[in-house]
Design a protein around this motif. Structure first.
Motif, PDB file in Angstrom:
ATOM      1  N   ARG A   1       1.079  -1.146  -0.038  1.00  0.00           N
ATOM      2  CA  ARG A   1      -0.307   0.464   0.616  1.00  0.00           C
ATOM      3  C   ARG A   1       0.990   1.403   0.326  1.00  0.00           C
ATOM      4  O   ARG A   1       1.866   1.086   0.740  1.00  0.00           O
ATOM      5  N   ALA A   2       0.385   2.788  -0.601  1.00  0.00           N
ATOM      6  CA  ALA A   2       1.008   3.574  -0.060  1.00  0.00           C
ATOM      7  C   ALA A   2      -0.507   4.642  -0.298  1.00  0.00           C
ATOM      8  O   ALA A   2      -1.498   4.383  -0.073  1.00  0.00           O
ATOM      9  N   SER A   3       0.150   5.639  -0.031  1.00  0.00           N
ATOM     10  CA  SER A   3      -0.434   6.951   0.657  1.00  0.00           C
ATOM     11  C   SER A   3      -0.924   8.202  -0.686  1.00  0.00           C
ATOM     12  O   SER A   3      -2.303   8.248  -0.589  1.00  0.00           O
ATOM     13  N   GLN A   4       0.328   8.199  -1.509  1.00  0.00           N
ATOM     14  CA  GLN A   4      -0.896   8.647  -2.225  1.00  0.00           C
ATOM     15  C   GLN A   4       0.321   8.576  -3.553  1.00  0.00           C
ATOM     16  O   GLN A   4       1.200   7.513  -3.754  1.00  0.00           O
ATOM     17  N   ILE A   5       0.554   8.937  -4.821  1.00  0.00           N
ATOM     18  CA  ILE A   5       0.589   8.616  -5.902  1.00  0.00           C
ATOM     19  C   ILE A   5       1.005  10.301  -6.670  1.00  0.00           C
ATOM     20  O   ILE A   5      -0.540  11.126  -6.960  1.00  0.00           O
ATOM     21  N   GLN A   6       2.086  10.551  -6.439  1.00  0.00           N
ATOM     22  CA  GLN A   6       2.393  12.155  -7.319  1.00  0.00           C
ATOM     23  C   GLN A   6       2.980  11.776  -8.931  1.00  0.00           C
ATOM     24  O   GLN A   6       3.379  10.788  -8.931  1.00  0.00           O
ATOM     25  N   ILE A   7       2.060  12.527  -9.832  1.00  0.00           N
ATOM     26  CA  ILE A   7       2.095  11.841 -11.101  1.00  0.00           C
ATOM     27  C   ILE A   7       2.728  13.554 -12.048  1.00  0.00           C
ATOM     28  O   ILE A   7       1.973  14.562 -11.699  1.00  0.00           O
ATOM     29  N   LYS A   8       3.467  13.476 -12.644  1.00  0.00           N
ATOM     30  CA  LYS A   8       3.101  14.802 -13.803  1.00  0.00           C
ATOM     31  C   LYS A   8       3.378  14.524 -14.571  1.00  0.00           C
ATOM     32  O   LYS A   8       3.102  13.393 -15.519  1.00  0.00           O
ATOM     33  N   VAL A   9       2.176  15.444 -15.171  1.00  0.00           N
ATOM     34  CA  VAL A   9       1.993  15.262 -17.306  1.00  0.00           C
ATOM     35  C   VAL A   9       2.374  15.494 -17.581  1.00  0.00           C
ATOM     36  O   VAL A   9       3.276  16.796 -16.982  1.00  0.00           O
ATOM     37  N   ALA A  10       1.913  15.652 -19.204  1.00  0.00           N
ATOM     38  CA  ALA A  10       3.425  16.133 -19.714  1.00  0.00           C
ATOM     39  C   ALA A  10       2.444  17.673 -20.282  1.00  0.00           C
ATOM     40  O   ALA A  10       1.481  17.849 -20.180  1.00  0.00           O
ATOM     41  N   ALA A  11       3.717  18.122 -21.165  1.00  0.00           N
ATOM     42  CA  ALA A  11       3.393  20.018 -20.973  1.00  0.00           C
ATOM     43  C   ALA A  11       1.836  20.109 -21.663  1.00  0.00           C
ATOM     44  O   ALA A  11       1.385  18.881 -23.051  1.00  0.00           O
ATOM     45  N   GLY A  12       0.645  20.867 -21.705  1.00  0.00           N
ATOM     46  CA  GLY A  12      -0.588  21.231 -22.877  1.00  0.00           C
ATOM     47  C   GLY A  12      -1.879  20.191 -21.928  1.00  0.00           C
ATOM     48  O   GLY A  12      -2.427  20.019 -22.179  1.00  0.00           O
ATOM     49  N   VAL A  13      -1.029  19.086 -21.276  1.00  0.00           N
ATOM     50  CA  VAL A  13      -2.723  18.241 -21.222  1.00  0.00           C
ATOM     51  C   VAL A  13      -3.234  18.399 -19.871  1.00  0.00           C
ATOM     52  O   VAL A  13      -3.192  19.667 -19.839  1.00  0.00           O
ATOM     53  N   ASP A  14      -4.739  18.166 -19.884  1.00  0.00           N
ATOM     54  CA  ASP A  14      -5.586  19.210 -19.064  1.00  0.00           C
ATOM     55  C   ASP A  14      -4.793  18.213 -18.024  1.00  0.00           C
ATOM     56  O   ASP A  14      -6.436  17.544 -17.825  1.00  0.00           O
ATOM     57  N   ALA A  15      -4.711  18.754 -16.609  1.00  0.00           N
ATOM     58  CA  ALA A  15      -5.001  18.445 -15.380  1.00  0.00           C
ATOM     59  C   ALA A  15      -5.892  17.440 -14.779  1.00  0.00           C
ATOM     60  O   ALA A  15      -6.177  16.935 -14.195  1.00  0.00           O
TER      61      ALA A  15
END
Lengths: 543, 247
Positions: A330-344
């Motif tokens: 298990r983990a508490s979070q997942i931190q995600i980096k999205v590509a430039a220009g993507v609607d987060a």
């Protein structure tokens, strides 16, 4: 033509108008200063808060975390919108340095260092990593100590004898040389250590940070060599305000008693399935580096350790039940980096729907509890996750700007009063102008233009004054402190940021200046209307 | 008088003092010929200045009409507005009166009424400034400037051209006021007690100036209570309690 001519002439000759210009100037400057400082504060807050987070965060609502994080990471890393994803565990604990009697409660985050570097700006806030690139790690490590090296140590001849100065272990000295070449040093890195005080005395290059045995130049024959000592232990990155004292000028004074690599023990509380607190676990780490976001609440509480280590300590790693059934990690979070220009935001919604489908996915065979943990995860953008932190400041900014804007109505009223007074004083002139062909609208427009001119001059001077004030706000504060230390408004040892935000947005300046002109014009309307409506004969007879 | 330049018929004007109406003019009719020097005499409060203001399109009569070149300058009585509003500027009748004041009439007042912030030259030029659209000002400025300087020379104030009114004597101020009234070559010059605030010498010089202008064909309507001043005119009308009588 006569309107502009008389307006300019009245502006030059009627000194009372300078009071109206002064009022508009002060009000424009006041609104600009408040708006800029609050806006800058908000921007810095966003920037700092942003630096710690991915663009999108998957988070659970339970201290036990949620399962299938790695499966989700492995899958979404294939998506073109995702640049990087890394799991995080967040828990609470207590921290004690080996040579310090104090115990502090801390938030402990388990992170994967290299992945985190790619997801957010965490790396840029690390002190030793900036000055000794490539040396910060969570891997088991010993304590680096300074010592005396016949080949590398500097020597100084003094009346008392030859002074030999300590040097860093070779690997750190090489890393430091690289960072110096890259000119990444900060101003506050040398503050306070005895070793640096000694090096400064002999005009030698200072050593960033604190290292064990680095107290003074060596005069005796006993010359321990630089190197690494002690039992290897996992590394921990500690919030800077936990290892250094922030001074009123915003710089840090590092404690000699907390050198890099010293042992720091974390006491953690694993939480069982039944929400029972198991036996507290004490685990020693070595202080590998310290992190600074600029936000005091984070820098004074956060400790970062290796994800796998924390996962194991909190019993959140994969295992088996007594019956031999698998228990997913298990983990508490997942931190995600999205590509430039993507609607987060759109991606977050899509990701949440996708992750929740895992509940009933036959591949995973989750228990009821695990399904519940997974169901209660949410996927948010970094702005949404920090909304509780940012929104109130945004609202405060709006509120304060509106309040000060409302106070600025005083300027409009002052313009009205002064122009009305001028109109009364100029009653005969109005009669004269009308008798030689000036129209009512023309006469009214003289005073409207007068108001506009007051607004333009006042707004421009207010914008310049406000901009200069904001740009030099920290210098002004320093001057005040120099005059009287009790006049310190922005105490850098208390506030989240080292400096009072001093960003001036041109669009904001333009908007406020136009507002100032509008206010002054509105203020002049009543007086202008009165002037225009004057009967020429009555005006000529006015006494 | 055949084909008069200006004609007033049955002018009546009542001022309201609170709830009381004070009838100042009670049916005044007169005609002014081109090139005539007309004096209107009367005691204080007889309505002389009011009559002059109505003739000069500065005020609006309650009844009666004034025609200039046979054209009425006031709206029919039922459409008249007695207090000018800012928006009245755009009404036909107000615009036509503004045009008359800008281009056809000149005024000289007892108390000079110069703008204290402006120099002699600027005060004189102001009439032209008001009467000229700002887009044309640049091209006409030089011509007007020369004209203003020649008139100022004519009234004997060239040495004072850059002075402000507070640096001039009463007689000099009145001469500036006459220069201002003449810069646009008005068809009628209205003078309201032009010597009333001056000593004998200064008054004499002003009268000389007006007589000289009349000699050049300038139509002048002058209000005065001084019989010796009125003697300079071709014709004198007496106003007594709002009613005109020929001398």
């Amino acid at each position: 033509m006569y309107k502009i001519f008389l307006t300019i002439r009245y502006l030059r000759k009627r000194r009372i108008a300078y009071f109206a210009i002064g009022a508009v100037t002060l009000c424009t400057a006041m609104v600009l200063i408040v708006s800029s400082v609050m806006g800058g504060f908000l921007d810095k807050l966003k920037l700092k808060a942003r630096g710690l987070l991915g663009d999108v965060i998957v988070r659970g609502d339970s201290a036990r975390g949620f399962p299938l994080y790695q499966e989700l990471i492995d899958e979404i890393k294939q998506w073109p919108e995702i640049v990087e994803a890394t799991p995080v565990i967040v828990t609470y604990g207590m921290m004690k340095f080996e040579d310090s009697p104090s115990v502090q409660t801390v938030i402990v985050s388990g992170i994967k260092l290299e992945e985190t570097y790619r997801v957010n700006a965490f790396k840029s806030g690390l002190f030793y990593e900036q000055h000794y690139p490539g040396t910060t790690t969570f891997a088991p490590q010993q304590q680096p100590v300074v010592g005396f090296d016949d080949q590398r140590s500097a020597r100084k001849e003094t009346p008392e004898g030859t002074i030999i100065l300590p040097v860093l272990p070779l690997s750190l000295a090489d890393a430091l040389a690289k960072s110096r070449a890259a000119d990444t040093n900060e101003d506050d890195v040398y503050a306070g250590t005895r070793l640096n005080e000694a090096l400064a005395e002999y005009n030698l290059p200072l050593i960033p940070g604190v290292f064990a045995r680095g107290s003074a130049p060596e005069l005796s024959n006993e010359r321990p060599r630089p190197g690494f000592e002690g039992e290897p232990r996992d590394g921990a990155i500690i919030g800077r305000d936990l290892v250094a004292k922030r001074l009123r000028d915003g710089s840090y004074r590092r404690y000699d008693l907390l050198p890099r690599g010293c042992v720091v023990t974390l006491t953690l509380l694993p939480i069982s399935d039944a929400a029972n607190v198991d036996t507290p676990i004490k685990y020693p780490f070595r202080y590998a580096d310290d992190s600074r976001t600029g936000i005091y609440e984070i820098d004074s509480q956060q400790v970062y350790v290796a994800f796998e280590v924390l996962q194991k300590l909190l019993q959140m790693d994969a295992g088996e039940t007594i019956d031999g059934d698998p228990i997913p990690a298990r983990a508490s979070q997942i931190q995600i980096k999205v590509a430039a220009g993507v609607d987060a935001t759109a991606l977050a919604r899509r990701l949440e729907r996708h992750f929740h489908l895992y509940r009933n996915d036959e591949r995973f065979n989750l228990t009821f509890d695990e399904k519940l943990l997974l169901e209660r995860t949410e996927v948010v953008t970094w702005e949404e996750s920090q909304a509780h932190y940012i929104k109130p400041v945004e609202k405060e900014r709006q509120l304060v700007t509106i309040l000060f804007g409302t106070i600025s109505l005083v300027a409009a009223v002052l313009v009205l009063c002064i122009l009305y007074m001028i109109v009364l004083q100029k009653t005969r002139d109005i009669g004269i102008v009308k008798s030689i062909g000036g129209s009512s609208a023309g006469v009214a427009s003289i005073f409207m233009l007068y108001g506009v001119a007051i607004g333009v001059v006042g707004s421009i001077s207010g914008s310049v004054l406000g901009t200069l004030f904001v740009v030099y706000i920290n210098d002004i504060q320093d001057l005040l402190v120099w005059l009287n230390p009790a006049w310190q408004v922005w105490d850098r040892s208390v506030y989240s940021f080292d400096e009072i935000p001093n960003t001036v947005r041109p669009i904001e300046v333009a908007f406020i200046a136009v507002g100032g002109i509008f206010m002054a014009t509105m203020g002049s309307m009543t007086a202008a209307w009165r002037a225009g409506s004057m009967h020429p004969v009555e005006a000529l007879r006015y006494e | 008088m055949s084909n008069p330049l200006m004609e007033a018929v049955d002018l009546r004007k009542t001022y309201r003092m609170g709830r009381v109406g004070v009838e100042v003019l009670r049916g005044c009719s007169l005609a002014i010929g081109s090139g005539e020097f007309l004096a209107i005499m009367g005691k204080s409060g007889s309505g002389k200045s009011t009559l002059l203001h109505l003739l000069g399109a500065l005020d609006v009569p309650n009844q009666g009409q004034v025609t200039f070149h046979d054209k009425p300058i006031y709206a029919p009585p039922t459409q008249r507005r007695f207090r000018p509003g800012v928006l009245d500027t755009f009404s036909f009748w107000e615009q036509s009166r503004i045009r008359l004041r800008r281009h056809a009439f000149g005024f000289v007042f007892q108390f000079y009424h110069l703008l204290p912030e402006l120099t002699v030259l600027e005060n004189v030029l102001l009439t032209r400034m008001i009467g000229t659209p700002w887009l044309r000002w640049g091209s006409r400025r030089k011509k007007y400037d020369e004209r203003a300087r020649s008139i100022i020379e004519r009234v004997g104030l060239t040495a004072r051209i850059k002075h402000r009114p507070n640096e001039l004597s009463g007689g000099e101020r009145q001469r500036v006021a006459i220069a201002r009234a003449l810069i646009h070559d008005p068809q009628i010059l209205f003078a309201d007690e032009p010597t009333g605030n001056l000593d004998e010498d200064s008054g004499g010089r002003i009268l000389e100036l007006l007589t000289g202008l009349h000699g050049e064909g300038q139509t002048i309507v002058m209000v005065t209570h001084d019989a010796s001043v009125a003697r300079a005119a071709d014709r004198t009308l007496h106003l007594d309690r709002g009613v005109l009588a020929t001398n």
